[in-house]
Enzyme design. Structure first.
Site, mmCIF file in Angstrom:
data_model
loop_
_atom_site.group_PDB
_atom_site.id
_atom_site.type_symbol
_atom_site.label_atom_id
_atom_site.label_comp_id
_atom_site.label_asym_id
_atom_site.label_seq_id
_atom_site.Cartn_x
_atom_site.Cartn_y
_atom_site.Cartn_z
ATOM 1 N N CYS A 67 45.727 -11.434 12.059
ATOM 2 C CA CYS A 67 45.025 -12.630 12.545
ATOM 3 C C CYS A 67 45.771 -13.894 12.133
ATOM 4 O O CYS A 67 45.199 -14.984 12.117
ATOM 5 C CB CYS A 67 43.592 -12.664 12.019
ATOM 6 S SG CYS A 67 43.505 -12.717 10.227
ATOM 7 N N ASP A 82 36.445 -2.843 0.979
ATOM 8 C CA ASP A 82 36.724 -4.273 0.862
ATOM 9 C C ASP A 82 36.831 -4.644 -0.618
ATOM 10 O O ASP A 82 36.167 -4.028 -1.460
ATOM 11 C CB ASP A 82 35.631 -5.115 1.530
ATOM 12 C CG ASP A 82 36.140 -6.510 1.890
ATOM 13 O OD1 ASP A 82 36.549 -6.702 3.059
ATOM 14 O OD2 ASP A 82 36.161 -7.390 1.011
#
Length: 400
Positions: free
Chosen positions: A341, A252
């Site tokens: 998403c 990340d």
């Protein structure tokens, strides 16, 4: 008190009549009577036919958000109680309610408000002026519903700090609704423990919509070497670890997320097999390819690359690039889990983009399954924005 009446232009309101929850500013011919932003108004078609009641806000492009299709229906405490009770009953039937989204705005016929339950804590996000005035009553009613089932809520935190509130002419706010409490909340999902930071985590603190998609990758990960990109607080990586993966790397770009993910790995006793690094995924994937790395399972769970129609072209490039890079890192016969998403990245466009990526790197894809968001984020037909998560699992094969 008589409500103002908003009249649609002739030929407008097509989405509304098909079941959609919104009326845009350019669809309204006139508003008769006095009102303030956030008030309820009655909606009439151009010919005077009553279409229901909703909240009006002249500062928003979404001018009216519908609360009911019955123009005579009073929107009072009893009305809200019924809506809240229905939302809770639906969750009890469809998902594990230890942690779940309890109210999903328009899809639960309560436009503009989201409420997530993390163990015994509620997190509320209010995004529209009309519903904002009712949020405390809605929370109160929700607590009553849960109490009837023996669930005590120990605290409520508000995360109404999204930028879209500015488009409604509202300030961004966050903080306790009621008594303060420890905002690091431990939850268990699919047998994995997490610490959810409801105060400083992304959105409401944790992405509940991927609950069953995370579960779906477990059976592919036994003894596997796994790469989890855009890991956030480590959820896919930890599901792989708990399922018996040999080794897992979670990546990340946020150091805060990596620290939280590492803490979650320790919480589950997985720190030996599940490691996290702070890197930009777009830079890391080509490096791993150069090093000749190969994985049994690669997972892509990126943030929304597009939040508007205008940036779709760039988003398509981004999705194509990471999927193409990821496919190169999957062993022949290994698996790729990939998702989007973004509501604006439609199912068709996302599917097409993955297909292009596969052709560009000469890979054959065998679809294992296609999934969407968990059922506590119901997709309301005609309310397109409620359908946003697209999730594929593929087996990636060399051209044969």
């Amino acid at each position: 008190m008589s409500l103002a009446i908003a009249v649609l232009k002739k030929g407008e309101g097509r989405t509304l009549k098909a079941g959609g929850p919104w009326i845009y500013d350019n669809e309204i011919a006139s508003v008769m009577g006095s009102f303030a932003d956030g008030d309820l108004v009655i909606v009439h078609d151009f010919d005077g036919y009553p279409l229901g009641r909703g909240f009006i806000n002249t500062r928003s492009k979404i001018r009216i958000r519908m609360m009911t299709r019955n123009a005579d229906q009073e929107v009072d405490r009893e009305f809200l109680r019924k809506r809240v009770q229905e939302a809770w009953e639906y969750r009890k039937k469809t998902v594990d309610t230890s942690s779940c989204r309890v109210i999903f705005g328009e899809a639960d016929f309560l436009p503009g408000i989201v409420v997530d339950k993390f163990s015994d804590v509620l997190v509320v996000e209010s995004l529209a002026l009309g519903i904002d005035r009712m949020k405390e009553e809605i929370i109160e009613l929700l607590k009553e519903c849960m109490e009837a089932d023996g669930i005590q809520i120990r605290g409520v935190y508000e995360r109404s700090d999204a930028k879209v509130r500015l488009q409604e002419g509202m300030e961004r706010v966050k903080g306790f609704l009621g008594e303060p409490f420890d905002t690091k909340v431990e939850i268990v999902e699919n047998g994995v423990k997490y610490i959810v930071d409801v105060q400083d985590g992304q959105k409401t603190g944790f992405f509940l919509d991927q609950k069953y998609n995370r579960l779906a990758i477990q059976r592919l990960c036994k003894d596997a070497k796994v790469l989890d990109c855009f890991t956030h607080t480590g959820s896919f990586a930890l599901n792989a670890g708990i399922a018996g993966a040999g080794s897992v790397i979670g990546v990340d770009a946020s150091q805060l997320a990596v620290d939280q993910a590492t803490e979650n790995a320790r919480l589950n006793g997985l720190e030996d097999r599940v490691k996290f690094i702070c890197r930009d995924v777009f830079e890391l994937l080509p490096e791993l390819e150069k090093q000749g790395e190969k994985f049994d399972v690669v997972i892509l769970d990126p943030p929304a690359f597009t939040k508007s129609r205008n940036s779709i072209k760039n988003a398509v490039k981004g999705y194509r690039e990471i999927n193409l890079r990821a496919m190169k890192l999957v062993k022949d016969g290994g698996f790729l889990a990939t998702c989007s998403c973004s509501h604006f990245m439609s199912y068709e466009l996302f599917t097409q983009t993955i297909g292009q990526a596969a052709r560009n790197v000469h890979k054959r894809l065998r679809q294992v399954e296609y999934r969407t968001q968990a059922p506590d984020h119901p997709i309301l037909w005609a309310a397109d924005e409620s359908y946003y998560l697209k999730f594929y699992i593929f087996q990636v094969c060399e051209e044969r």
